[in-house]
Structures are given as C-alpha cells and as structure tokens.
Design a protein around this motif. Structure first.
Motif, short mmCIF file in Angstrom:
data_model
loop_
_atom_site.label_atom_id
_atom_site.label_comp_id
_atom_site.label_asym_id
_atom_site.label_seq_id
_atom_site.Cartn_x
_atom_site.Cartn_y
_atom_site.Cartn_z
N MET A 26 0.82 -1.22 0.00
CA MET A 26 0.00 0.00 0.00
C MET A 26 0.85 1.27 0.00
O MET A 26 0.45 2.30 -0.52
N LEU A 27 2.04 1.18 0.60
CA LEU A 27 2.92 2.34 0.68
C LEU A 27 3.91 2.42 -0.49
O LEU A 27 4.61 3.41 -0.64
N GLY A 28 3.99 1.35 -1.27
CA GLY A 28 4.92 1.33 -2.39
C GLY A 28 6.37 1.17 -1.95
O GLY A 28 7.28 1.73 -2.57
N VAL A 29 6.58 0.41 -0.88
CA VAL A 29 7.94 0.16 -0.38
C VAL A 29 8.12 -1.35 -0.22
O VAL A 29 7.16 -2.12 -0.33
N CYS A 30 9.34 -1.78 0.05
CA CYS A 30 9.56 -3.21 0.26
C CYS A 30 9.17 -3.58 1.70
O CYS A 30 9.10 -2.73 2.58
N LYS A 31 8.92 -4.88 1.90
CA LYS A 31 8.49 -5.37 3.20
C LYS A 31 9.51 -5.06 4.29
O LYS A 31 9.14 -4.67 5.41
N ALA A 32 10.79 -5.21 3.98
CA ALA A 32 11.85 -4.95 4.98
C ALA A 32 11.83 -3.49 5.42
O ALA A 32 12.02 -3.20 6.60
N TYR A 33 11.60 -2.58 4.50
CA TYR A 33 11.55 -1.16 4.83
C TYR A 33 10.39 -0.88 5.78
O TYR A 33 10.54 -0.19 6.79
N TYR A 34 9.20 -1.45 5.47
CA TYR A 34 8.06 -1.23 6.35
C TYR A 34 8.33 -1.82 7.73
O TYR A 34 8.03 -1.20 8.75
N TRP A 35 8.90 -3.02 7.77
CA TRP A 35 9.21 -3.66 9.05
C TRP A 35 10.11 -2.75 9.88
O TRP A 35 9.91 -2.60 11.08
N GLN A 36 11.10 -2.14 9.24
CA GLN A 36 12.01 -1.23 9.94
C GLN A 36 11.26 -0.02 10.48
O GLN A 36 11.56 0.45 11.58
N LEU A 37 10.29 0.48 9.75
CA LEU A 37 9.49 1.61 10.24
C LEU A 37 8.72 1.22 11.49
O LEU A 37 8.73 1.93 12.49
N GLU A 38 8.04 0.08 11.42
CA GLU A 38 7.22 -0.35 12.55
C GLU A 38 8.06 -0.67 13.78
O GLU A 38 7.61 -0.51 14.91
N ASN A 39 9.28 -1.11 13.57
CA ASN A 39 10.15 -1.49 14.67
C ASN A 39 11.11 -0.37 15.07
O ASN A 39 12.05 -0.60 15.83
N ASN A 40 10.86 0.84 14.56
CA ASN A 40 11.66 2.03 14.89
C ASN A 40 13.15 1.84 14.60
O ASN A 40 13.99 2.37 15.31
N ASN A 41 13.45 1.09 13.55
CA ASN A 41 14.83 0.93 13.12
C ASN A 41 15.16 1.85 11.96
O ASN A 41 16.27 1.83 11.45
N ARG A 42 14.20 2.61 11.53
CA ARG A 42 14.39 3.56 10.43
C ARG A 42 13.59 4.81 10.75
O ARG A 42 12.49 4.73 11.28
N ARG A 43 14.16 5.94 10.41
CA ARG A 43 13.47 7.21 10.62
C ARG A 43 12.27 7.31 9.69
O ARG A 43 12.37 6.99 8.51
N ILE A 44 11.15 7.73 10.23
CA ILE A 44 9.96 7.89 9.40
C ILE A 44 9.83 9.36 9.01
O ILE A 44 9.96 10.25 9.85
N TYR A 45 9.60 9.58 7.75
CA TYR A 45 9.41 10.94 7.25
C TYR A 45 7.93 11.29 7.32
O TYR A 45 7.06 10.42 7.29
N TYR A 46 7.65 12.57 7.42
CA TYR A 46 6.28 13.01 7.62
C TYR A 46 5.36 12.55 6.49
O TYR A 46 4.23 12.13 6.75
N ASP A 47 5.82 12.60 5.25
CA ASP A 47 4.97 12.15 4.13
C ASP A 47 4.58 10.68 4.29
O ASP A 47 3.44 10.30 4.03
N THR A 48 5.52 9.86 4.73
CA THR A 48 5.23 8.44 4.95
C THR A 48 4.27 8.28 6.12
O THR A 48 3.34 7.47 6.07
N ALA A 49 4.48 9.06 7.17
CA ALA A 49 3.57 9.01 8.33
C ALA A 49 2.16 9.38 7.91
O ALA A 49 1.18 8.76 8.36
N LYS A 50 2.02 10.37 7.02
CA LYS A 50 0.70 10.77 6.52
C LYS A 50 0.06 9.64 5.73
O LYS A 50 -1.14 9.38 5.87
N GLU A 51 0.85 8.97 4.89
CA GLU A 51 0.32 7.87 4.10
C GLU A 51 -0.17 6.72 4.99
O GLU A 51 -1.23 6.15 4.76
N ILE A 52 0.62 6.39 6.00
CA ILE A 52 0.23 5.32 6.93
C ILE A 52 -1.03 5.71 7.68
O ILE A 52 -1.97 4.92 7.81
#
Length: 72
Positions: A26-52
C-alpha cells in the motif's frame, strides 16, 4: 539495539488484518523497509507518516506522537 517497537502501529496493522507485506504494498515500499518503520529501526518521514495514517483513517499524531500528547 533499536528503539522500542511502535506498538500503536503494530496494533492498528493487526486489527485491520494487514501483514507487513500488505502495508508495504500500500505504501509502495519493500516489506523490509516497512518492518524497519514499525520497529523504529528507520526514521519515518512526515509524508510516509501521513500515508500510513491515511490507510487507517487517522492523523499522523494519533499513531506516531501519542506519547507526547499525553504529557501536555
């Protein structure tokens, strides 16, 4: 070593029956990238936060900044 998992995001994803892969698609990213977002291993940008937030019909603050709202 990473920060604590975003439990609110995980809860929303699971309540809606979405997998990591569903969210990634749904976000147009790979599964590993999303997993990193949910697990706070990657910085989330505001545009991505809005999409989620849009996926769940919420505002970004409802998912990502809930703790800071309680302290006010």
């Amino acid at each position: 070593m990473g920060k604590e998992k975003n439990k609110k995001l995980e809860q929303l994803r699971m309540e809606h029956g979405y997998t990591y892969q569903n969210m990634a698609d749904m976000l147009g990213v790979c599964k590993a990238y999303y997993w990193q977002l949910e697990n706070n291993n990657r910085r989330i940008y505001y545009d991505t936060a809005k999409e989620i937030a849009h996926i769940f019909g919420l505002k970004p603050d409802d998912i990502f900044f809930e703790d800071s709202k309680r302290k006010k």
